[in-house]
Scaffold this motif. Sequence first.
Motif, PDB file in Angstrom:
ATOM      1  N   PHE A  64       3.353  55.958  69.520  1.00 13.00           N
ATOM      2  CA  PHE A  64       4.543  55.644  68.729  1.00 13.00           C
ATOM      3  C   PHE A  64       5.124  54.288  69.120  1.00 13.00           C
ATOM      4  N   LEU A  65       5.039  53.978  70.427  1.00 12.19           N
ATOM      5  CA  LEU A  65       5.521  52.665  70.878  1.00 12.19           C
ATOM      6  C   LEU A  65       4.701  51.550  70.210  1.00 12.19           C
ATOM      7  N   ALA A  66       3.386  51.711  70.223  1.00 12.73           N
ATOM      8  CA  ALA A  66       2.521  50.698  69.611  1.00 12.73           C
ATOM      9  C   ALA A  66       2.798  50.579  68.122  1.00 12.73           C
ATOM     10  N   ALA A  67       3.065  51.734  67.468  1.00 14.84           N
ATOM     11  CA  ALA A  67       3.341  51.720  66.033  1.00 14.84           C
ATOM     12  C   ALA A  67       4.623  50.950  65.744  1.00 14.84           C
ATOM     13  N   ALA A  68       5.634  51.154  66.610  1.00 11.81           N
ATOM     14  CA  ALA A  68       6.900  50.441  66.414  1.00 11.81           C
ATOM     15  C   ALA A  68       6.676  48.939  66.550  1.00 11.81           C
ATOM     16  N   ILE A  69       5.881  48.551  67.556  1.00 14.32           N
ATOM     17  CA  ILE A  69       5.616  47.124  67.771  1.00 14.32           C
ATOM     18  C   ILE A  69       4.839  46.553  66.585  1.00 14.32           C
ATOM     19  N   ALA A  70       3.835  47.302  66.123  1.00 12.84           N
ATOM     20  CA  ALA A  70       3.019  46.805  65.005  1.00 12.84           C
ATOM     21  C   ALA A  70       3.853  46.672  63.741  1.00 12.84           C
ATOM     22  N   GLY A  71       4.668  47.672  63.462  1.00  5.67           N
ATOM     23  CA  GLY A  71       5.515  47.619  62.274  1.00  5.67           C
ATOM     24  C   GLY A  71       6.481  46.443  62.339  1.00  5.67           C
ATOM     25  N   ALA A 185       9.728  51.999  60.373  1.00  2.17           N
ATOM     26  CA  ALA A 185       8.692  52.310  59.382  1.00  2.17           C
ATOM     27  C   ALA A 185       7.370  52.560  60.091  1.00  2.17           C
ATOM     28  N   GLY A 186       7.054  51.729  61.089  1.00  2.00           N
ATOM     29  CA  GLY A 186       5.814  51.913  61.844  1.00  2.00           C
ATOM     30  C   GLY A 186       5.768  53.280  62.507  1.00  2.00           C
ATOM     31  N   MET A 187       6.892  53.680  63.136  1.00  2.00           N
ATOM     32  CA  MET A 187       6.931  54.988  63.803  1.00  2.00           C
ATOM     33  C   MET A 187       6.794  56.116  62.778  1.00  2.00           C
ATOM     34  N   GLY A 188       7.438  55.946  61.626  1.00  2.00           N
ATOM     35  CA  GLY A 188       7.315  56.963  60.578  1.00  2.00           C
ATOM     36  C   GLY A 188       5.872  57.116  60.136  1.00  2.00           C
ATOM     37  N   GLY A 189       5.184  55.974  59.973  1.00  2.00           N
ATOM     38  CA  GLY A 189       3.782  56.029  59.576  1.00  2.00           C
ATOM     39  C   GLY A 189       2.935  56.704  60.644  1.00  2.00           C
ATOM     40  N   ALA A 190       3.234  56.374  61.919  1.00  2.00           N
ATOM     41  CA  ALA A 190       2.458  56.960  63.014  1.00  2.00           C
ATOM     42  C   ALA A 190       2.663  58.461  63.084  1.00  2.00           C
TER      43      ALA A 190
END
Lengths: 296, 356
Positions: A64-71, A185-190
């Motif tokens: 989730f951390l990586a998703a937040a960074i990517a988003g 949004a990134g965390m939601g997608g993850a």
Amino acid sequence: MMIDPLSVFILLLGAATPILFAALGELVAERAGVLNLGVEGMMITGALAGFAAAHASGSPALGFLAAAIAGAALSMTFAALTQFLLSNQVATGLALTLFGLGLTAMFGKPYEGMKAPAMMPGPLGLNWMIWLGIALVPLLWWFLARTRPGLILRAVGENHDAAHGLGYPVRRVRILAIGFGGALAGMGGAYISIATVLQWTEGMTAGAGWIALAIVVFAQWNPWGVLAGAWLFGGVTVLQLRLQAAGVAVPVQLLSMAPYLATIIVLVLISARQKFGRSGGAAAPASLGRPFHALK
Amino acid sequence: MFRLEPRASAPLAWQVATPILAVLATMIVGGGLFAAMGFDPLAAIRTIFWDPLFGPASGYSRPQLLVKAGPLILIACGLALGFRAGIWNIGAEGQYIIGAICGAAVALAAYPLDAFWIFPAMILAGAAGGWAWGMVPAVLRNWFGASEILVSLMLVYVAQRIAAWMAFGPMKNPEGFNFPGSRNLQQYDAAANPELIANSGLHWGGVAAVLALAATWFVMSRHVLGFHIRTAGAAPRAARFAGVRPERLVALCLGVSGALAGLAGLFEVAGPAGQITESFGSGYGFTAIIVAFLGRLHPLGILLAGLLMALTYIGGELAQMMLNLPAATVQVFQGMLLFFLLGFDILTRYRIRRRA
């Protein structure tokens, strides 16, 4: 057909979480006056980045951390174009979605068929992300309504020229809001790839980002409204899946239209209320979607 | 540092130069991306942009140019009208699918009759289906103020599911050994949309695209409607004073772009695709958005942009076969191109000056 209300509610919370995260993030961006139609692109990027990181590390939290960074990183493309190069926000958001979908289709191939690590169960058998999503609602409400930075953010969204005149850094506030929106949004997608589907498939967000955009309108730019909207859609999704599983005599393809049709219906109802209703309801932030260019 | 000075009007030179700059920047950054992925960037760029036209296999790939450019141009013409007026139909993909389904429905209902009116009736049905699907967001916006962006997009997902339902249910080929998908219209002469000139790739969709380009040019630059559309986009309040009725413009732009997208779908299902399948929508509706912007919403630009985008499709497939490049490369390229285009657009709207 027996449907146990409690188990349905638990499923509903899970189905609502991706949209809740994405819509809360977009709400903050829109309250700052930025209309980012790239939610779908940031969600799918988060879904892949999160899945890849979770798979590699074995830790959903790192995912989730990586998703937040990517988003957030992807949203900075949007920020650069709209805030520095003053591009049209509608077109740029669309570009972000098309780019995100393409990018993940390209880099996601090797991850197809792999399994996500198991989520850590949290209190009451619900995972921590569900709790975090719900906790964000009062936090964001408090931030927007009761704190000074929240007031500045709203001022920037309502009237960027006045906010600029008062010495507030319009551009910086908006870039931060865009980044926050991208991270959520990134965390939601993850959540979709790590906690719901448990694997990566191309285009797996299937319009969740667009539904999140509609929810922000439905919520009339209020975090509590976003919670209600996300639960409503969670409910429609779960009900639709339950009906499919129960073998109702309606083709699966038609049942799976339900979330999209519900989005349209809700959008029409809320727009009609704003147009005809006596109370009117809250309007969109006055500077929403307008580019800001200080002439000094 | 620099400061931006708004221009009173966009110079023609920059309007022409920025799309070209955007294409070049996309090639450079795309090449960098290929290099990072371990491919030879020059070979990849040549395979995508040069080989389909002049390479050893160009005899096969050159006709594909018109096959792919036809629907893109047809859809982009309609979208350009709306985008000019600030009306955002981003659901052309859905209108494309519904147009194909309606057109195919006429053919499948008439099967195996052999009559001259079948293909014209399909064309009408395809346009009507796309028009109706485009009118849904128009009506909902005019009556209730619902966002046409979100409604038209939601209807894409609905249309995709209708296509899947059709392929598995009502339209399934009764002689298809229970495989999903309709009868193949290419094998039904009265309904087929064949290649008009051998090895040119030109079918009726390409003809329709040329007509649409001419009509768009006429409406936008020679008709009062074009003036209304441009005014409504540039200054909505001024347009209202000039007697423009926004509701009519919304209905017109969404209806026309829907009908054109529906036509594109019809020509595709009766021609290159041949049948309604679960995955009939192939993304033309979204790529056409890029075509409209890359062509600067101008008919001549749309023609060139449509051909270029068609080239990236064909080149992408070729690169996939020859160099093992991932299939989604083209999508990434197209997204990147739109980014660069929107970024470079600042040069047409602002003058960049040294800060004193």
